[in-house]
Design a protein around this motif. Structure first.
Motif, PDB file in Angstrom:
ATOM      1  N   UNK A   1       0.143  -1.265  -0.185  1.00  0.00           N
ATOM      2  CA  UNK A   1      -0.189  -0.599   0.238  1.00  0.00           C
ATOM      3  C   UNK A   1       1.012   1.188   0.169  1.00  0.00           C
TER       4      UNK A   1
ATOM      5  N   UNK B   1       0.732   4.289   5.496  1.00  0.00           N
ATOM      6  CA  UNK B   1       0.188   3.121   6.482  1.00  0.00           C
ATOM      7  C   UNK B   1      -1.860   3.613   7.109  1.00  0.00           C
ATOM      8  N   UNK B   2      -2.122   4.771   6.813  1.00  0.00           N
ATOM      9  CA  UNK B   2      -3.629   4.594   6.610  1.00  0.00           C
ATOM     10  C   UNK B   2      -4.293   3.557   6.456  1.00  0.00           C
ATOM     11  N   UNK B   3      -4.280   3.300   4.919  1.00  0.00           N
ATOM     12  CA  UNK B   3      -5.037   2.429   4.291  1.00  0.00           C
ATOM     13  C   UNK B   3      -3.978   0.937   4.638  1.00  0.00           C
TER      14      UNK B   3
ATOM     15  N   UNK C   1      -3.069   0.067   7.746  1.00  0.00           N
ATOM     16  CA  UNK C   1      -3.088  -0.977   9.153  1.00  0.00           C
ATOM     17  C   UNK C   1      -4.974  -0.650   9.159  1.00  0.00           C
ATOM     18  N   UNK C   2      -4.666   0.622   9.071  1.00  0.00           N
ATOM     19  CA  UNK C   2      -6.843   0.797   9.618  1.00  0.00           C
ATOM     20  C   UNK C   2      -7.852  -0.335   8.181  1.00  0.00           C
ATOM     21  N   UNK C   3      -7.512  -0.448   7.118  1.00  0.00           N
ATOM     22  CA  UNK C   3      -8.310  -1.536   6.045  1.00  0.00           C
ATOM     23  C   UNK C   3      -7.446  -2.603   5.860  1.00  0.00           C
ATOM     24  N   UNK C   4      -6.906  -2.668   6.197  1.00  0.00           N
ATOM     25  CA  UNK C   4      -6.390  -4.708   5.577  1.00  0.00           C
ATOM     26  C   UNK C   4      -5.710  -5.042   6.184  1.00  0.00           C
TER      27      UNK C   4
ATOM     28  N   UNK D   1     -10.002  -1.632  14.029  1.00  0.00           N
ATOM     29  CA  UNK D   1     -11.148  -1.552  14.133  1.00  0.00           C
ATOM     30  C   UNK D   1     -11.436  -1.558  12.712  1.00  0.00           C
TER      31      UNK D   1
ATOM     32  N   UNK E   1     -10.931  -4.030  10.837  1.00  0.00           N
ATOM     33  CA  UNK E   1     -10.821  -5.554   9.927  1.00  0.00           C
ATOM     34  C   UNK E   1     -11.052  -5.769   8.863  1.00  0.00           C
TER      35      UNK E   1
END
Lengths: 331, 520
Positions: free
Chosen positions: A193, A196-198, A200-203, A208, A210
């Motif tokens: 990716x 970090x945002x996508x 960690x928080x999406x994949x 949260x 998941x």
């Protein structure tokens, strides 16, 4: 449009008032976007020393370094905090910082010292994070078919944890072996990716969002924020896959107020400030004997022996390494 | 007679204000940073096939996103301009919301709805910009006399024929005007390309950022910036040529009526667009939670925010108000100068050059401008680099062309005979403006104000590269929360997003109301 007349006057007044009076005891601290500190601590510092700290945040560590280099002839502040070991050489080569060793810099920060001009303020190790059910431990495990399609990493050319993880693999496998290791990761279905945002928080399955993947490049501190209502951590950091990121502070060459700027650098490694560093910025203090918050002791212990690469080697090879990485992973 | 024809000198003096602003806050910094890089990188950059792939993708995705924005914006413009239906204020507010949302959260929303790739990049860029087309075109369309269309219809022309030979030519200046703005916004889009492109796609904007910030390759960045400036000028010249054939219109103050027959299909299409816009918006709101909102009232998870979410909202509104006032003042002055110039015997090419020059900042990298400020503005008295005023100044640079593009099509289309008649009847030039131009342009002015606010609330490009005091606005707070681990941080980020949408909607509605009171 008739309405505009009086408004113009207001604008002019505002513009007129905007030049803030700079008293002699103000230190402008230039830093990155992630800088965070409780206002009460700044107030207490002012009460003790008479020094007002004027915090100016600007972009990430890379943008901060570029700004400092571009403005070295007419600096935009007195002290700077947030240049890390992946960018430090650029700042040092360009002569951005003046020589200064902070008071108390022998009480822990000296362990991370790279130059007489910089004082190590915090350590933020980048490690692979995993959900609790994953029994991977090492770099080798990540390339193991048991964890096929489970790892998500960030692009080292656009993301600072991404670069740190690339450096960790280079430190571990050496100049000869790391490209081959990434080819194996690719064969094992690594996902890349941009940020970090996508990742960690999406994949990532442990956040949260998941997402579908159980392994992600993040920070050693991240599990401290993923503690469930039952008090148990949902994720863990794989402590054998870490790279040590160190953030430095220093007095700027050409500072208007160098004497007070030195005191501000002292303050950044003082016990009062260091104690707050974990919760405020998700990093570990460099000062010895500063206790970590409870959740951290439980879920995010500081890695014992993370990988490092000397700052000047990073500076000298970064472009080439990223090119090689692109060819291996994207090609 | 002399009184009725405003002087060329006066207009030129007026034009000097926005042009001077442009010179100091745009041309000088950009040239300085390009000069710092030197010409060394030009040959290497231009001869690399990678460069041309980047240019191709930059232009291709921007053109595609512009096409989508125009096609979806037109039905909404029709709805707002031509129909007397309830709920227009809400529609105006909804189309404006995407404009202020931080790219990182919109990127994440599109990523979870559509995955990554070129198509999601195009749709996300169009999503941000539907408002530009819808509101700019509506502002003109609502004043276009219906009788020409009715005549065409009664002479036997079908709906399609009437639209293409009567309606569209009248709307042309507004359509191309807004399309040019959208194209430039999309060509310089940054966060969306990184986030949805997953590193596989890059544009000139992302390359300039990487070369400057990550690699510190200033010669390479300078060469790419030169390429960007050149291609932007090319696009603007094409746009100016397309706009040129504008017709004089018999403008009326209000032309809305209840839709009839086939018009209901267009209305349905417009509502479909609004619903499509609502999908990502609702998906964002759905991610906020009661806990997130509760946490916003405090200073965040373990005090990570330093200020409460409500303080951030207040900061946002304050900062945005200053920026809006400044940008409106500059934009209006520029518009008056341009219109006055085009009504004198000044050469049209002069007017067009000024117009094009003022558009340039929309198409040039925020990185280039932002870092340019750092190496130039300290030479001005008071070291503006670290002044809080720099944020509204930088925003004004972006908002001014938007104000111009929104106001100018209407002002240009006003029949000169209307103004001459007023002058002949003894009206002073000021009175002519008050009686003719201002009533007809008031809707565009409202749209321009709403845009100005939206740009300022959404915290645009250059400002994020500037050192500024710690008065966090909502987009800053959202960015900070999204980049941290932990469920509560995430919920708070989306709660802050919902708050930003609420503030935007409230402001757009308030601006609308204020405008309706002002109309007569």
């Amino acid at each position: 449009m008739r309405r505009l007349g009086p408004l113009l006057v207001v604008t002019a007044l505002v513009a007129g008032c905007s030049s803030t009076p700079t008293n002699s005891h103000t230190v402008v601290l230039v830093t990155h976007d992630s800088f965070s500190v409780d206002q009460g601590v700044l107030d207490a510092f002012k009460a003790d020393t008479g020094i007002t700290i004027d915090v100016r945040k600007t972009g990430d560590a890379g943008a901060l370094t570029t700004q400092l280099v571009l403005t070295k002839a007419a600096p935009i502040g007195d002290a700077a905090f947030g240049v890390d070991n992946t960018f430090a050489s650029r700042a040092l080569q360009e002569g951005v910082f003046a020589e200064y060793q902070a008071k108390d810099s022998d009480k822990g920060p000296q362990n991370y010292a790279i130059d007489k001009r910089l004082t190590a303020v915090d350590v933020g190790d980048v490690c692979v994070n995993a959900t609790q059910d994953v029994d991977a431990k090492t770099f080798e495990d990540l390339a193991d078919p048991r964890f096929k399609d489970q790892l998500v990493v960030e692009d080292p050319s656009t993301s600072s944890p991404g670069l740190a993880f690339l450096l960790a693999t280079i430190a571990h496998y050496g100049n000869q072996g790391w490209v081959n290791y990434w080819q194996r990761l690719k064969a094992n279905g690594v996902k890349v990716d941009s940020g970090w945002e996508e990742a960690y928080s999406q994949d990532f399955a442990g956040s949260s969002g998941k997402g579908p993947r159980k392994l992600v490049v993040s920070y050693a501190s991240s599990p401290s924020a993923e503690i469930g209502d039952d008090g148990k951590a949902r994720t863990k950091a794989l402590l054998d896959t870490c790279f040590r990121q160190v953030e430095y502070a220093g007095v700027l060459n050409g500072a208007k107020n160098p004497d007070d700027a030195r005191k501000v650098v002292d303050f950044l490694i003082s016990e009062k400030f260091q104690k707050l560093v974990p919760d405020a910025m998700y990093v570990y203090p460099t000062r010895d004997g500063v206790a970590l918050p409870e959740q951290w002791q439980q879920a995010a212990p500081k890695p014992e022996s993370p990988a490092t690469v000397p700052a000047d080697q990073i500076q000298g090879n970064r472009d080439r390494w990223i090119e090689q990485w692109r060819a291996a992973v994207r090609g | 007679m002399a009184r009725g024809r405003p002087g060329l000198t006066g207009a030129l003096v007026t034009a000097a204000v926005p042009l001077g602003f442009l010179a100091v806050f745009f041309v000088w910094p950009v040239l300085a940073i390009i000069r710092l890089g030197g010409g060394g990188g030009v040959a290497a950059v231009l001869s690399s096939s990678d460069t041309w792939r980047v240019v191709e993708f930059t232009v291709g995705q921007a053109a595609a996103a512009t096409a989508v924005a125009v096609l979806t914006g037109l039905p909404v413009a029709f709805l707002l301009a031509r129909t007397a239906l309830r709920g227009h204020t809400l529609v105006r507010a909804v189309v404006m919301v995407p404009f202020v949302l931080p790219t990182v959260v919109v990127g994440l929303a599109f990523r979870s709805l559509l995955g990554g790739g070129a198509l999601p990049i195009i749709l996300a860029n169009a999503f941000f910009n539907v408002a530009v087309v819808a509101r700019t075109v509506a502002a003109l369309w609502s004043h276009v006399d219906r009788r020409a269309e009715d005549a065409a219809r009664s002479l036997g022309a079908g709906r399609a024929r009437t639209f293409f030979s009567v309606t569209f030519p009248a709307l042309r200046p507004a359509v191309f005007s807004s399309a040019a703005v959208v194209f430039l916004f999309c060509a310089t889009s940054f966060g969306v390309v990184l986030l949805l492109g997953g590193g596989e796609y890059s544009t000139l904007e992302t390359e300039i950022y990487l070369r400057t910030v990550q690699l510190f390759d200033l010669p390479g960045a300078a060469a790419l910036s030169l390429l960007q400036v050149t291609s932007v000028i090319a696009v603007l010249v094409i746009g100016a040529v397309l706009r040129r054939r504008s017709t004089t219109l018999n403008l009326r103050v209000d032309t809305a009526r209840r839709p009839r027959g086939g018009e209901w299909f267009v209305v349905a299409a417009a509502y479909a667009v609004v619903i499509a816009l609502l999908v990502p918006i609702i998906s964002l709101v759905a991610k906020s939670s009661f806990n997130g909102f509760k946490a916003l009232a405090g200073t965040g998870f373990r005090g990570s925010l330093q200020i409460t979410g409500w303080d951030a909202a207040l900061n946002s509104v304050k900062a945005a108000t200053y920026a809006t006032l400044l940008a409106l003042a500059l934009g209006v002055v520029a518009c008056v100068a341009l219109v006055t110039l085009s009504r004198t015997r000044a050469r049209p090419s002069l007017v067009e050059s000024i117009d094009t020059a003022l558009m340039l900042p929309l198409g040039v990298s925020a990185v280039t401008v932002g870092f340019g400020y750092l190496i130039t503005l300290d030479k001005l008295p008071g070291d503006l680099r670290t002044s809080p005023m720099l944020v509204p100044l930088a925003q004004a640079l972006v908002v001014t062309p938007l104000v111009i593009r929104t106001l100018l099509p209407v002002l240009r289309s006003i029949d000169s005979r209307l103004r001459q008649a007023a002058a002949t009847l003894g009206a002073s030039p000021w009175r002519v403006w008050r009686e003719v131009d201002i009533p007809l342009a008031s809707r565009s002015f409202i749209a321009a104000t709403a845009f100005a606010y939206a740009v300022a609330l959404g915290e645009f490009g250059a400002t994020s590269f500037l050192a500024r005091p710690d008065s966090a606005t909502l987009p800053v707070v959202i960015g900070r929360l999204v980049s941290r681990p932990g469920e509560l941080n995430n919920q708070m980020a989306y709660a802050a997003c919902a708050l930003l949408m609420l503030v935007t909607t409230a402001i757009v509605i308030a601006v609308d109301r204020l405008g309706t009171v002002g109309e007569f």
